[in-house]
Design a protein around this motif. Structure first.
Motif, short mmCIF file in Angstrom:
data_model
loop_
_atom_site.label_atom_id
_atom_site.label_comp_id
_atom_site.label_asym_id
_atom_site.label_seq_id
_atom_site.Cartn_x
_atom_site.Cartn_y
_atom_site.Cartn_z
N VAL A 66 0.86 -1.18 0.00
CA VAL A 66 0.00 0.00 0.00
C VAL A 66 0.89 1.23 0.00
CG1 VAL A 66 -1.85 -1.15 1.27
CG2 VAL A 66 -0.09 0.12 2.51
N LYS A 67 0.27 2.41 -0.20
CA LYS A 67 1.04 3.65 -0.18
C LYS A 67 1.31 4.07 1.27
CE LYS A 67 0.96 3.84 -4.59
NZ LYS A 67 2.18 3.55 -5.37
N LYS A 68 2.24 4.98 1.42
CA LYS A 68 2.65 5.33 2.78
C LYS A 68 1.55 5.95 3.64
CE LYS A 68 6.59 7.10 1.28
NZ LYS A 68 7.92 7.76 1.29
N PRO A 69 0.70 6.77 3.07
CA PRO A 69 -0.36 7.31 3.94
C PRO A 69 -1.26 6.21 4.52
CG PRO A 69 -0.16 8.65 1.98
CD PRO A 69 0.69 7.44 1.75
N SER A 70 -1.40 5.13 3.80
CA SER A 70 -2.21 4.03 4.33
C SER A 70 -1.52 3.41 5.54
CB SER A 70 -2.42 2.97 3.25
OG SER A 70 -3.06 3.53 2.13
N VAL A 71 -0.20 3.32 5.48
CA VAL A 71 0.54 2.82 6.63
C VAL A 71 0.32 3.76 7.81
CG1 VAL A 71 2.84 2.31 7.55
CG2 VAL A 71 2.28 1.74 5.17
N GLY A 72 0.38 5.06 7.53
CA GLY A 72 0.14 6.03 8.59
C GLY A 72 -1.22 5.82 9.24
N TRP A 73 -2.21 5.61 8.41
CA TRP A 73 -3.56 5.37 8.91
C TRP A 73 -3.57 4.13 9.81
CZ3 TRP A 73 -6.40 0.94 8.20
CH2 TRP A 73 -7.73 0.99 8.62
N ALA A 74 -2.94 3.05 9.33
CA ALA A 74 -2.93 1.79 10.08
C ALA A 74 -2.20 1.95 11.41
CB ALA A 74 -2.29 0.68 9.24
N LEU A 75 -1.08 2.65 11.38
CA LEU A 75 -0.31 2.81 12.61
C LEU A 75 -1.10 3.60 13.65
CD1 LEU A 75 3.29 3.38 11.23
CD2 LEU A 75 2.28 1.31 12.21
N ARG A 76 -1.84 4.57 13.18
CA ARG A 76 -2.69 5.30 14.09
C ARG A 76 -3.70 4.36 14.75
NH1 ARG A 76 -5.58 10.15 16.10
NH2 ARG A 76 -4.47 11.41 14.55
N LYS A 77 -4.33 3.53 13.93
CA LYS A 77 -5.32 2.59 14.43
C LYS A 77 -4.69 1.61 15.43
CE LYS A 77 -9.33 3.25 12.44
NZ LYS A 77 -10.58 3.32 13.24
N LEU A 78 -3.56 1.04 15.04
CA LEU A 78 -2.90 0.05 15.90
C LEU A 78 -2.42 0.70 17.19
CD1 LEU A 78 -0.87 -1.89 13.18
CD2 LEU A 78 -2.83 -2.73 14.49
N SER A 79 -2.00 1.93 17.05
CA SER A 79 -1.55 2.68 18.22
C SER A 79 -2.72 2.92 19.17
CB SER A 79 -0.96 4.00 17.72
OG SER A 79 -0.22 4.60 18.73
N ASP A 80 -3.84 3.33 18.60
CA ASP A 80 -5.04 3.54 19.42
C ASP A 80 -5.46 2.25 20.13
OD1 ASP A 80 -5.07 6.11 18.56
OD2 ASP A 80 -6.81 5.91 17.23
N ALA A 81 -5.20 1.12 19.46
CA ALA A 81 -5.60 -0.15 20.05
C ALA A 81 -4.54 -0.68 21.02
CB ALA A 81 -5.84 -1.17 18.94
N GLY A 82 -3.47 0.09 21.18
CA GLY A 82 -2.43 -0.33 22.13
C GLY A 82 -1.57 -1.48 21.63
N LEU A 83 -1.47 -1.61 20.32
CA LEU A 83 -0.72 -2.74 19.77
C LEU A 83 0.66 -2.36 19.25
CD1 LEU A 83 -3.74 -4.43 17.95
CD2 LEU A 83 -2.76 -4.99 20.18
N VAL A 84 0.84 -1.08 18.93
CA VAL A 84 2.17 -0.62 18.52
C VAL A 84 2.49 0.70 19.21
CG1 VAL A 84 1.86 -1.63 16.22
CG2 VAL A 84 1.47 0.80 16.55
N ILE A 85 3.77 0.99 19.23
CA ILE A 85 4.23 2.31 19.68
C ILE A 85 4.86 2.97 18.47
CG2 ILE A 85 5.67 3.58 21.28
CD1 ILE A 85 4.47 1.85 23.13
N HIS A 86 4.44 4.18 18.18
CA HIS A 86 4.99 4.86 17.02
C HIS A 86 5.02 6.35 17.27
CE1 HIS A 86 4.65 6.43 12.70
NE2 HIS A 86 5.89 6.05 12.90
N GLU A 87 6.21 6.88 17.51
CA GLU A 87 6.29 8.33 17.66
C GLU A 87 6.74 8.94 16.33
OE1 GLU A 87 10.12 7.73 20.64
OE2 GLU A 87 8.06 8.02 21.38
N ARG A 88 6.26 10.13 16.09
CA ARG A 88 6.47 10.79 14.80
C ARG A 88 7.91 10.62 14.28
NH1 ARG A 88 3.12 15.29 13.10
NH2 ARG A 88 5.01 16.37 12.46
N TYR A 89 7.99 10.16 13.06
CA TYR A 89 9.27 9.98 12.38
C TYR A 89 10.14 8.91 13.01
CZ TYR A 89 7.82 14.23 10.04
OH TYR A 89 7.12 15.16 9.32
N GLY A 90 9.55 8.12 13.90
CA GLY A 90 10.34 7.06 14.53
C GLY A 90 10.00 5.69 13.94
#
Lengths: 162, 162
Positions: free
Chosen positions: A40-64
């Motif tokens: 998928v394109k990168k914005p889709s990854v961004g969307w997914a990381l937000r979701k996973l982050s909200d669900a407490g499944l990943v940690i992702h700080e900006r540009y990290g």
DNA sequence: CCCGTTTGTTAGAGACGTCTAACAAAGATA
DNA sequence: TATCTTTGTTAGACGTCTCTAACAAACGGG
């Protein structure tokens, strides 16, 4: 009746699995790598990381880089196990072409209940260890599944029944 | 590389399958019956019928019953076949509980390539006909798949190799 | 034949998951 | 340090599939 439990959506499971695979393969998971890996394109990854982050499944700080939480890692492992079982079944037992098997495993891995996956894993290992089946396969397999016995025990069962 | 072909979306396949099942069971498929069968509200059925109609898979005139076109019937049959193969494998071979198997089959039926489904069907019928496998299961199964032989031939193969 | 019930449709909203276009931060290179 | 390239993010749109609310057609009994 609890068969599929509560899982992230198939899409999110795909991202989770990709993160685990990339971390194992490359030591880290970046947005770009995930984008390529999931297809998928990168914005889709961004969307997914937000979701996973909200669900407490990943940690992702900006540009990290992306990190899995313990829950995320556990879920990712489960997805990988489902994937492997399906892939192994398709390739080792049905002898499906490995590219096709990979494709099919990816698509089916989200749909297998715990019960089915467990029995599928047992089935694969039984067949692998003990190719030459014998008369009451059902009884043998059932016993194997229920009691988690290893190949030696099965051999005893087979001997008894042959 | 053509493994999954071009199919309707999983959702539309579900509607197609339900139409076929209802027509077989009740003689006709109505919006209300489809709604119950698929587990969605009636406007969702309306939406699906519009889509399937646009794709030339069903005929549906306002306030009338739903009919499958030849193409639609063909696709519905394929979905049913995939469903049955998965269900049979789960119940007859893995001996998964039948409600769970039904659930899993529904979810996986959209993801199986033609190649895998074909081999799965062969595998099931082989195991069913010929429980007592013997040494070179892989060779036996491969031959069975490649040549579509029936149980008698397999028996010969087994005899030769035991 | 009228009226209530069942059935089907329309309109509109909303979640999910993707995309493109444009921009911002980081890193490399001179 | 100034700039170029790579990487990541934001904003906004779109297609799929679902829903609710409201309405319209068909049907069946009095």
């Amino acid at each position: 009746m609890s068969s599929t439990d509560d899982r992230p959506t198939p899409s999110l499971e795909d991202y989770l699995e990709a993160i685990a695979v990339l971390k194992k393969r490359d030591g880290k998971a970046t947005v770009t790598a995930l984008s390529k890996s999931v297809g998928v394109k990168k914005p889709s990854v961004g969307w997914a990381l937000r979701k996973l982050s909200d669900a407490g499944l990943v940690i992702h700080e900006r540009y990290g880089d992306v990190e899995l939480t313990p829950d995320g890692a556990r879920l990712a492992d489960e997805v990988c196990r489902r994937h492997k079982a399906l892939f192994d079944f398709l390739t080792d037992i049905l002898m499906v072409d490995s590219a096709v098997a990979e494709h099919d495993a990816c698509a089916m891995e989200h749909a297998l209940s715990r019960e089915s996956i467990h029995r599928l894993e047992k089935f694969i290992s039984l067949v692998m260890q003990c190719y030459p089946g014998r008369p009451d396969w059902a009884a043998v397999f059932n016993r194997y599944v229920d009691e988690g016995q290893d190949a030696r025990v099965i051999e005893g069962v087979l001997d008894r029944e042959s």
